[in-house]
Write a protein that holds these residues in place. Sequence first.
Motif, short mmCIF file in Angstrom:
data_model
loop_
_atom_site.label_atom_id
_atom_site.label_comp_id
_atom_site.label_asym_id
_atom_site.label_seq_id
_atom_site.Cartn_x
_atom_site.Cartn_y
_atom_site.Cartn_z
N LYS A 14 0.83 -1.22 0.00
CA LYS A 14 0.00 0.00 0.00
C LYS A 14 0.85 1.26 0.00
O LYS A 14 0.33 2.37 -0.03
N ILE A 15 2.16 1.07 0.06
CA ILE A 15 3.04 2.25 0.10
C ILE A 15 3.70 2.44 -1.26
O ILE A 15 4.36 1.53 -1.76
N PRO A 16 3.50 3.61 -1.86
CA PRO A 16 4.11 3.83 -3.18
C PRO A 16 5.55 4.32 -3.07
O PRO A 16 5.92 5.02 -2.14
N PRO A 24 6.86 -3.40 -2.93
CA PRO A 24 7.41 -4.72 -3.24
C PRO A 24 7.69 -4.91 -4.74
O PRO A 24 8.45 -5.80 -5.11
N ALA A 25 7.12 -4.04 -5.57
CA ALA A 25 7.30 -4.20 -7.01
C ALA A 25 8.51 -3.43 -7.53
O ALA A 25 8.83 -3.47 -8.71
N THR A 26 9.20 -2.72 -6.64
CA THR A 26 10.31 -1.87 -7.13
C THR A 26 11.60 -2.64 -7.35
O THR A 26 12.52 -2.14 -8.00
N GLY A 27 11.68 -3.83 -6.78
CA GLY A 27 12.93 -4.60 -6.90
C GLY A 27 14.05 -4.05 -6.03
O GLY A 27 15.19 -4.44 -6.18
N LYS A 28 13.71 -3.13 -5.14
CA LYS A 28 14.75 -2.52 -4.33
C LYS A 28 14.80 -3.08 -2.91
O LYS A 28 15.63 -2.67 -2.10
N LEU A 29 13.89 -3.99 -2.60
CA LEU A 29 13.85 -4.51 -1.24
C LEU A 29 14.74 -5.74 -1.10
O LEU A 29 14.79 -6.58 -2.00
N VAL A 39 10.94 -7.48 12.60
CA VAL A 39 10.97 -7.38 11.14
C VAL A 39 12.17 -6.56 10.73
O VAL A 39 12.45 -5.51 11.31
N PHE A 40 12.88 -7.07 9.75
CA PHE A 40 14.02 -6.32 9.24
C PHE A 40 14.17 -6.50 7.75
O PHE A 40 14.01 -7.58 7.24
N PHE A 41 14.42 -5.40 7.05
CA PHE A 41 14.85 -5.52 5.66
C PHE A 41 15.53 -4.21 5.26
O PHE A 41 15.53 -3.24 6.01
N SER A 42 16.12 -4.21 4.09
CA SER A 42 16.75 -2.97 3.65
C SER A 42 16.25 -2.59 2.26
O SER A 42 15.76 -3.43 1.51
N ILE A 43 16.33 -1.30 1.97
CA ILE A 43 15.95 -0.78 0.66
C ILE A 43 17.22 -0.20 0.05
O ILE A 43 17.85 0.67 0.65
N THR A 44 17.58 -0.67 -1.12
CA THR A 44 18.79 -0.16 -1.75
C THR A 44 18.42 0.75 -2.91
O THR A 44 17.75 0.32 -3.85
N VAL A 45 18.82 2.00 -2.80
CA VAL A 45 18.41 2.98 -3.82
C VAL A 45 19.62 3.75 -4.35
O VAL A 45 20.70 3.72 -3.76
N ASP A 46 19.41 4.42 -5.43
CA ASP A 46 20.45 5.26 -6.01
C ASP A 46 20.74 6.44 -5.06
O ASP A 46 19.82 7.02 -4.49
N ALA A 47 22.03 6.75 -4.92
CA ALA A 47 22.42 7.79 -3.95
C ALA A 47 21.69 9.12 -4.20
O ALA A 47 21.34 9.83 -3.26
N ALA A 48 21.40 9.43 -5.47
CA ALA A 48 20.78 10.72 -5.80
C ALA A 48 19.34 10.81 -5.32
O ALA A 48 18.77 11.90 -5.22
N THR A 49 18.72 9.66 -5.02
CA THR A 49 17.30 9.69 -4.68
C THR A 49 17.03 9.42 -3.20
O THR A 49 15.89 9.23 -2.80
N VAL A 50 18.12 9.44 -2.42
CA VAL A 50 17.98 9.07 -1.01
C VAL A 50 16.94 9.92 -0.27
O VAL A 50 16.14 9.41 0.51
N LYS A 51 16.94 11.23 -0.55
CA LYS A 51 16.01 12.14 0.16
C LYS A 51 14.56 11.69 -0.01
O LYS A 51 13.83 11.57 0.96
N GLN A 52 14.15 11.46 -1.29
CA GLN A 52 12.78 11.03 -1.54
C GLN A 52 12.48 9.71 -0.84
O GLN A 52 11.40 9.48 -0.32
N TRP A 53 13.48 8.84 -0.87
CA TRP A 53 13.27 7.50 -0.31
C TRP A 53 13.20 7.51 1.21
O TRP A 53 12.62 6.61 1.82
N GLU A 54 13.81 8.47 1.84
CA GLU A 54 13.80 8.49 3.29
C GLU A 54 12.36 8.56 3.80
O GLU A 54 11.99 7.90 4.77
N THR A 55 11.53 9.36 3.13
CA THR A 55 10.11 9.45 3.51
C THR A 55 9.44 8.08 3.37
O THR A 55 8.69 7.65 4.25
N VAL A 56 9.74 7.43 2.26
CA VAL A 56 9.15 6.11 2.01
C VAL A 56 9.60 5.11 3.08
O VAL A 56 8.81 4.33 3.61
#
Length: 379
Positions: A14-16, A24-29, A39-56
């Motif tokens: 439910k989280i975009p 779960p569809a982003t392939g980044k988990l 519960v533990f997992f990590s999200i791996t994202v491009d360094a340039a997009t970290v700010k947007q992803w922090e909210t997520v």
Amino acid sequence: MTSLKDDVLAALGKIPSPEGAPLPATGKLSDIVAADGKVFFSITVDAATVKQWETVRAQAEAAIRALPDVKSVMVALTAERAGGGAAPRPQVPPPAARQRASGAPGAGAAPSPAGIPGVGAIIAVASGKGGVGKSTTAVNLALGLRDLGLKVGILDADIYGPSMPKLLAIREKPETIGGTRLKPIVRHGMPVMSIGFLIEEETPMIWRGPMVMSALTQMLREVEWGVLDLMVVDMPPGTGDAQLTMAQQVPLKGAVIVSTPQDLALIDARRGIAMFRRVNVPVLGIVENMSTFICPHCGTRSDIFGHGGARHEAERLGVPFLGEVPLDMAIREKSDAGQPVVASAPDGPLAQCYRDIAARVRDGLAGATRQAPKIVIEA
Ligand SMILES: Nc1ncnc2c1ncn2[C@@H]1O[C@H](COP(=O)(O)OP(=O)(O)O)[C@@H](O)[C@H]1O
Ligand SMILES: [Mg+2]
């Protein structure tokens, strides 16, 4: 009845993401670990997009925390440099390496992880099993390399038994810089980071595995290492999945295998060599530790665990033999007191022994490039 993991996935659905796709569809988990209400997992994202992803990331954590039966949750955000795992080269040369041959990591080989800006080369000190003196060798080797005039750092990545806090008598925790980057602890002129600074000793093993991968990335990429010729990594012992993943995730220029002379230890050393070859990391050689015992009272030599086994094994496997370190009470006592022998008795024969090994490692590195896969030895 659904499992906790299913509930977590449903909540994450439910989280975009910043691009609008369900998480779960982003392939980044990473794999989601969900057990005993944790519960533990990590999200791996491009360094340039970290700010947007922090909210997520924060939304994901809140949504999971709200699930029944969840007692604790940790979602780690891991930044990947542009190009990600496929980027074979460090982003910011020039390394401090002085006489290093130009062999760039990744040249002509399978994709290797991006290097650490400012760090010339990273080498692993590894062993097929624990208790063979891997950490003792790692710290004294690092000091030996330092004595050769190189700028050296130490990364303790041994999840099963982080040793650097004890070996270097470090009790303080690293400070953060600007809330995000960590300052390493400096000992004997070398920056040091240990998994022991980041993970509590009581953390159960099941947690350590996944946490460690994100802690490792943090220790490599979010620490102010400064400019280094060489980073020495004390790897976890063994040749299982955790070790293999680490060997793949760290941009290694080479590996040093530590073994005692007995046959059993050598079988494990052989597995270690096979593992590094499988991931195309050159094996710089084998160190025989706890080799000959010289009696401190009468000076008599005795070969408690045998002697020369590692040298034969190295010849047999076609890897360099880097030298032997005697079984010596001073090594154990100094180590336990947080004063590695190369630093505390620099003029003694043991320090010289480590410096000789260090010189062979340095020379081996000058010739080492990541190789194409070679024969995989069946252990
Ligand atoms: N060459 C040596 N002579 C005497 N004691 C040693 C030697 N190498 C290691 N030790 C001791 O053996 C124990 C295990 O060494 P350690 O480096 O912690 O092993 P590992 O990291 O492989 O588990 C420590 O108490 C250490 O002081
Ligand atoms: Mg150790």
